[in-house]
Design a protein around this motif. Structure first.
Motif, mmCIF file in Angstrom:
data_model
loop_
_atom_site.group_PDB
_atom_site.id
_atom_site.type_symbol
_atom_site.label_atom_id
_atom_site.label_comp_id
_atom_site.label_asym_id
_atom_site.label_seq_id
_atom_site.Cartn_x
_atom_site.Cartn_y
_atom_site.Cartn_z
ATOM 1 N N THR A 22 0.858 -1.176 0.000
ATOM 2 C CA THR A 22 0.000 0.000 0.000
ATOM 3 C C THR A 22 0.900 1.233 0.000
ATOM 4 O O THR A 22 2.103 1.140 0.255
ATOM 5 N N HIS A 23 0.303 2.376 -0.274
ATOM 6 C CA HIS A 23 1.067 3.623 -0.344
ATOM 7 C C HIS A 23 0.804 4.458 0.901
ATOM 8 O O HIS A 23 -0.353 4.763 1.217
ATOM 9 N N LEU A 24 1.877 4.841 1.606
ATOM 10 C CA LEU A 24 1.754 5.767 2.725
ATOM 11 C C LEU A 24 1.996 7.175 2.208
ATOM 12 O O LEU A 24 3.093 7.509 1.758
ATOM 13 N N SER A 25 0.959 7.991 2.270
ATOM 14 C CA SER A 25 1.047 9.384 1.865
ATOM 15 C C SER A 25 1.490 10.216 3.072
ATOM 16 O O SER A 25 2.026 9.681 4.053
ATOM 17 N N SER A 26 1.283 11.525 3.018
ATOM 18 C CA SER A 26 1.731 12.388 4.109
ATOM 19 C C SER A 26 0.941 13.690 4.072
ATOM 20 O O SER A 26 0.349 14.046 3.045
ATOM 21 N N GLU A 27 0.934 14.390 5.201
ATOM 22 C CA GLU A 27 0.350 15.734 5.277
ATOM 23 C C GLU A 27 1.344 16.614 6.028
ATOM 24 O O GLU A 27 1.521 16.480 7.237
ATOM 25 N N GLU A 28 1.993 17.510 5.278
ATOM 26 C CA GLU A 28 3.111 18.286 5.794
ATOM 27 C C GLU A 28 2.666 19.677 6.240
ATOM 28 O O GLU A 28 1.702 20.232 5.733
ATOM 29 N N TYR A 29 3.450 20.238 7.180
ATOM 30 C CA TYR A 29 3.232 21.592 7.691
ATOM 31 C C TYR A 29 1.848 21.733 8.332
ATOM 32 O O TYR A 29 0.987 22.469 7.858
ATOM 33 N N ASP A 30 1.657 20.981 9.414
ATOM 34 C CA ASP A 30 0.415 21.051 10.169
ATOM 35 C C ASP A 30 0.165 22.485 10.626
ATOM 36 O O ASP A 30 1.058 23.183 11.090
#
Length: 635
Positions: A212-220
């Motif tokens: 599976t692909h682990l995405s990300s969410e940057e600069y909370d």
């Protein structure tokens, strides 16, 4: 992720991407008549010297193959195009931004000229083989490519759109030629993030051991700042654009996590956000061989090194989150330290999501003071970057641990002085984690004034940064003496590949030594080639490069040059797919904030405009020609 994006929020320029194609079976073997490849060595290229070379994507590097009988052969590398982020593939534009209903989000910034927002910023790639995937119709092997479109640089009127337009991810069906390994895009679909309230700024990503692909969410976003004045963050604009509702209220705690994308054999996909993995500036998460221990990049200033240990292998929906304490052992050449892990807490995704659904606010979690006071802890960490005095309210420790992971970690004594912590990759055989620190400065320098609440990291400043090696071990205990249920706990951390600053700029504007890595960002490791690939995001090199570093011989080789002002991102090694190995890499914003001196700068810019449609054209492709190793290190 571009350093420039967080520092200045300035307009960036479209992106180019490429991949490194490594045929792993017959071509080299057949030519040599040998049965096995013993090793692959990269023979590097020189840095570009002419304006034309500084304005293009190219390689003059080669691969030297050593066979089991001791003979050698050199193979030149070359660049090929796959597709542009602005291309339409089977009816879908690759980088188009979509709303909660899957419709294009329209850019109405120029009156009478509505156009869809299309990202110029593709980032992470995960190339994968999915069992049972239907044939492409072109006679080759079907593969799947997951690609991030990190943000929209600007609207049609030229105004910054960074962070205010929802990001997106595409799933592309790829035809792999069975004889040559050539890749061709045949279909593209957008991933639906409506079940998780949309996708914040996705930087890098990774492929899990279970495909599976682990995405990300940057600069909370800073929830404290948002609560005081919502107009000071992007959350409100982002929410209104995604839900296409001017009355929709934003929630900063809905973003800043690791999304996991599952792609099915028919090309459809599904998404979950792993709230139990903590909320911070996720560059990416990388899973260790045990399928349960995960290490993260935390991009920004005054950030932390985090580790997550899942309850069950292959399931990231519940687990324990830890933050590291840096205990320095040396300050020279990037330094070294022992690591102690502080447990922040245990949670399930569902438990953390309940806080978000109830509309929790910063003031529900913390009491605040503006000076030293009994019961309050003085901290300094991202995203505020300011001195704060905080106390967790009764019953809110779990909320603090997973919604305000850095602030809570700092209260417990974890080190919050890391600066621009970027890429992460893992060497499975040697049980090593590699972490890129793009700039060794600010919180990582010794606090000579004694102003900060913490001074764990006391290194000599190296603006060119360093890539670190972390040794993983079992039978480790946390700071409270409790056993950590993982055999892959990072116990030590030392600089491995270190940049070197120049005292003054050279004739091309370089302020870091050109034959060393400057400002490492993306990392990916090849088990078969025993090679660590490093992509630069540097304001110190006139051109950014992709490097190959052999962990055994310590040889560093420049294998790719990107246009001046561009960033190399999205590295991913897939060592063997149907007998071929691919090293993926993206390239962002050619021509952005070039450091070249005039008149060279003007000449390079002219060629960049010609090559990239006035800096508006990005592309995805690959470098071919590197023979790989079918059985890994010739075994």
């Amino acid at each position: 992720m571009s350093n420039k994006s967080i520092r200045t929020k300035k307009l960036l320029i479209p992106i180019v991407s490429m991949a490194l194609l490594v045929p792993s079976v017959s071509p080299a073997l057949a030519e040599s008549g040998n049965a096995k490849i013993k090793s692959v060595e990269f023979i590097g290229m020189e840095a570009p010297k002419t304006a034309k070379d500084m304005a293009k994507i190219y390689t003059t590097a080669s691969a030297k193959v050593t066979y089991a009988d001791g003979t050698t052969k050199k193979f030149p590398l070359s660049y090929k195009t796959l597709f542009k982020s602005t291309d339409t593939i089977n009816g879908t534009q690759a980088g188009v931004a979509i709303d909660v209903n899957g419709k294009p989000i329209m850019d109405n910034s120029v009156p009478g000229q509505p156009v869809p927002y299309v990202s110029d910023s593709p980032d992470s790639n995960s190339l994968m083989k999915i069992d049972g995937q239907a044939p492409t119709g072109k006679g080759g092997n079907p593969l799947t490519l997951v690609t991030h479109y990190e943000y929209i640089t600007a609207d049609n009127a030229g105004k910054s759109a960074y962070g205010i337009i929802p990001a997106s991810v595409s799933v592309t069906t790829i035809n792999q030629d069975k004889k040559t390994g050539k890749l061709t895009a045949t279909d593209l679909k957008k991933v639906d993030f409506s079940s998780v309230d949309g996708l914040w700024i996705p930087c890098n990503g990774s492929l899990t051991p279970w495909n599976t692909h682990l995405s990300s969410e940057e600069y909370d976003a800073d929830a404290r700042e948002y609560e005081a004045d919502p107009s000071k963050t992007f959350v409100g604009s982002f929410t209104k654009n995604y839900f296409q509702d001017e009355n929709k209220q934003g929630n900063p705690y809905a973003y800043g996590y690791i999304p996991e994308i599952t792609v099915n054999k028919d090309g459809s996909s599904s998404v979950v956000k792993h709230y139990s993995m903590g909320r911070f500036s996720h560059e990416l998460g990388k899973v260790a061989p045990d399928r349960k221990t995960v290490f993260f990049g935390d991009d920004g200033s005054n950030t932390m090194l985090f580790m997550y240990v899942a309850d069950k292998a292959g399931k990231l929906s519940s687990g324990t989150l830890y933050a590291a304490k840096w205990m320095q052992t040396d300050d020279k050449d990037g330094g070294s330290a022992n690591l102690k892990w502080i447990e922040l807490g245990h949670a399930t995704d569902e438990e953390v999501k309940q806080y978000i659904d109830k509309g929790i606010k910063f003031s529900d979690i913390f009491e605040v003071s503006d000076k030293d006071a009994e019961g309050f802890t003085k901290i300094k960490t991202y995203p505020s970057g300011k001195i704060e005095w905080l106390k967790v309210k009764p019953g809110m420790k779990k909320a603090a641990a997973f919604l305000e992971s850095r602030r809570y970690g700092a209260i417990l004594g974890a080190t919050s002085e890391f600066n621009k912590m970027e890429g992460v990759t893992i060497n499975n055989k040697d049980k090593k984690v590699y972490v890129a620190i793009s700039y060794l400065e600010k919180g990582m320098e010794k606090d000579s004034k004694g102003e900060d609440p913490q001074d764990d990291i006391r290194l000599q400043k190296i603006k060119a940064g360093a890539t670190y090696e972390l040794a993983m071990k079992g039978k480790q205990k946390d700071s409270n003496g409790r056993s950590i249920k993982s055999d892959y706990v990072a116990a030590t951390m030392k600089a491995l590949v270190v940049g070197e600053d120049l005292p003054k700029a050279d004739e091309f504007g370089n302020t870091a030594v050109v034959d060393k890595v400057a400002n490492p960002d993306n990392l990916s490791y090849s088990e078969d080639m025993r090679t660590l690939f490093i992509g630069e995001d540097s304001g110190m090199h006139a051109n950014n490069f992709v490097w190959a570093y052999n962990v055994d011989t310590k040889k560093l080789s420049r294998v790719l040059s990107v246009p001046s002002g561009a960033e190399a991102t999205g590295l991913q090694v897939v060592d063997n797919v149907n007998g071929f190995t691919y090293v993926m890499s993206n390239l962002q914003h050619p021509g952005d904030e070039m450091i070249l001196p005039d008149p060279l700068k003007a000449e390079v810019e002219k060629y960049i405009n010609e090559n990239f449609d006035k800096k508006r054209s990005g592309m995805i492709g690959y470098i071919s020609g590197i023979p790989g190793m079918e059985n890994g290190n010739g075994k």
